[in-house]
Design an enzyme around this catalytic site. Structure first.
Site, PDB file in Angstrom:
ATOM      1  N   SER A 115     -38.127  54.261 -24.243  1.00  0.00           N
ATOM      2  CA  SER A 115     -38.369  55.447 -25.074  1.00  0.00           C
ATOM      3  C   SER A 115     -37.370  55.532 -26.212  1.00  0.00           C
ATOM      4  CB  SER A 115     -38.249  56.715 -24.227  1.00  0.00           C
ATOM      5  OG  SER A 115     -39.053  56.633 -23.095  1.00  0.00           O
TER       6      SER A 115
HETATM    7  N1  SAH Z   1     -36.774  54.619 -18.461  1.00  0.00           N
HETATM    8  C1  SAH Z   1     -37.266  53.357 -18.924  1.00  0.00           C
HETATM    9  C2  SAH Z   1     -38.577  53.474 -19.626  1.00  0.00           C
HETATM   10  C3  SAH Z   1     -39.603  52.621 -18.981  1.00  0.00           C
HETATM   11  S1  SAH Z   1     -41.244  52.790 -19.532  1.00  0.00           S
HETATM   12  C4  SAH Z   1     -36.226  52.621 -19.762  1.00  0.00           C
HETATM   13  O1  SAH Z   1     -35.138  53.175 -20.016  1.00  0.00           O
HETATM   14  O2  SAH Z   1     -36.466  51.482 -20.123  1.00  0.00           O
HETATM   15  C5  SAH Z   1     -41.999  53.480 -18.106  1.00  0.00           C
HETATM   16  C6  SAH Z   1     -42.024  52.625 -16.884  1.00  0.00           C
HETATM   17  O3  SAH Z   1     -42.713  53.335 -15.866  1.00  0.00           O
HETATM   18  C7  SAH Z   1     -42.749  51.295 -17.022  1.00  0.00           C
HETATM   19  O4  SAH Z   1     -41.862  50.266 -16.759  1.00  0.00           O
HETATM   20  C8  SAH Z   1     -43.859  51.372 -15.973  1.00  0.00           C
HETATM   21  O5  SAH Z   1     -44.112  50.147 -15.318  1.00  0.00           O
HETATM   22  C9  SAH Z   1     -43.285  52.388 -15.006  1.00  0.00           C
HETATM   23  N2  SAH Z   1     -44.243  53.036 -14.117  1.00  0.00           N
HETATM   24  C10 SAH Z   1     -45.496  53.478 -14.375  1.00  0.00           C
HETATM   25  N3  SAH Z   1     -46.046  54.015 -13.254  1.00  0.00           N
HETATM   26  C11 SAH Z   1     -45.098  53.904 -12.279  1.00  0.00           C
HETATM   27  C12 SAH Z   1     -45.051  54.262 -10.895  1.00  0.00           C
HETATM   28  N4  SAH Z   1     -46.070  54.849 -10.260  1.00  0.00           N
HETATM   29  N5  SAH Z   1     -43.924  53.996 -10.206  1.00  0.00           N
HETATM   30  C13 SAH Z   1     -42.864  53.409 -10.789  1.00  0.00           C
HETATM   31  N6  SAH Z   1     -42.845  53.034 -12.073  1.00  0.00           N
HETATM   32  C14 SAH Z   1     -43.942  53.286 -12.822  1.00  0.00           C
END
Ligand code: SAH
Length: 260
Positions: free
Chosen positions: A98
């Site tokens: 993000s």
């Molecule tokens: N906080 C992260 C942002 C990652 S983007 C950072 O700092 O990089 C959001 C993430 O949520 C993705 O990697 C995606 O695979 C994950 N995601 C989506 N649904 C999910 C679920 N049910 N459980 C765990 N992770 C999930």
């Protein structure tokens, strides 16, 4: 509130950072910035934080935590020069890290949990455990580690779970626990959480999350509204029940169930 530190399930857990080899390098070796780009300088992060404060970031704690984490260590080397710009960036497997102002905004909301503001006079990390759904590259988990006592961060994609583990290893953040699992189920062994933060948005807030939230705790998550638009949602758990507030429109990757 249960203040005991939960035990770690072997089936879900990867090696916590504190058990990383003692000889791991003091600096992460991944995504090293080309010499001369100045990304190692704290001035770069200071500029980013100043911009976020000008855009409305209000918590000094959050600003301090953002100052401490080198964001360029979490993105691919081809993107390091954009690491401190206010932009989301691809982190592989179709997912994104993000924008800094969205991370700052969500953390600003999270630390306003009633259970935390009551404890805000204490210095250092805020007491209690926090659950992050969507570890991605591990950047936000690293920022959370400077804010909270214990951070449980779940990722459903094995490739990203492993990437985050690699990215975080050299930071040696003993209070970050990376979990490969479906975050929609939460992580009951770490509950109750003073904060739950999701980096992926679904059509509803899973009941497991509100169940795992402590009294006085706060959940911050993107959630699709009736008009089809995703908005940032805050849920506070109070003695009178759950209080939900819908805030500004946001664009997060979808929350999906199951592992992949
Ligand atoms: N906080 C992260 C942002 C990652 S983007 C950072 O700092 O990089 C959001 C993430 O949520 C993705 O990697 C995606 O695979 C994950 N995601 C989506 N649904 C999910 C679920 N049910 N459980 C765990 N992770 C999930």
């Amino acid at each position: 509130m249960n203040t005991q530190r939960p035990r770690f399930p072997a089936s879900l857990s990867s090696t916590p950072a504190k058990t990383a080899p003692a000889k791991s390098p003091a600096r992460p070796q991944t995504a090293a910035a080309p010499a001369g780009w100045g990304l190692d300088s704290s001035a770069v992060r200071e500029r980013m934080v100043k911009r976020l404060v000008a855009q409305g970031l209000s918590s000094k704690r959050v600003a301090d935590a953002l100052r401490q984490v080198e964001r360029h260590r979490f993105v691919d080397s081809a993107l390091v020069n954009q690491a401190y710009e206010d932009t989301s960036l691809p982190i592989g497997l179709g997912q994104t890290i993000s924008k800094p102002n969205v991370v700052g905004r969500m953390l600003d909301l999270l630390v306003q949990a009633r259970a935390l503001t009551e404890a805000a006079s204490t210095t250092g990390r805020l007491p209690g455990r926090v659950l992050e759904v969507g570890t991605g590259c591990g950047y936000q988990a690293a920022v959370l580690s400077h804010l909270f006592g214990e951070v449980y961060s779940m990722e459903r994609l094995k490739g990203l779970h492993e990437k985050a583990r690699d990215n975080l290893r050299a930071f040696r953040l003993a209070n970050v626990h990376l979990l490969l699992g479906d975050g929609m189920l939460g992580f009951v062994r770490g509950a109750p959480y003073v904060g739950i933060i999701a980096a992926a948005g679904g059509d509803d807030i899973p009941l497991t999350w509100t169940d795992q939230l402590a009294l006085g705790g706060r959940l911050v998550a993107p959630c699709t509204q009736k008009n089809g638009q995703q908005a940032l949602v805050v849920v506070d758990k109070t003695e009178d029940g759950l209080k939900q507030t819908v805030l500004e429109a946001v664009h997060f990757v979808p929350l999906k169930s199951g592992l992949a």
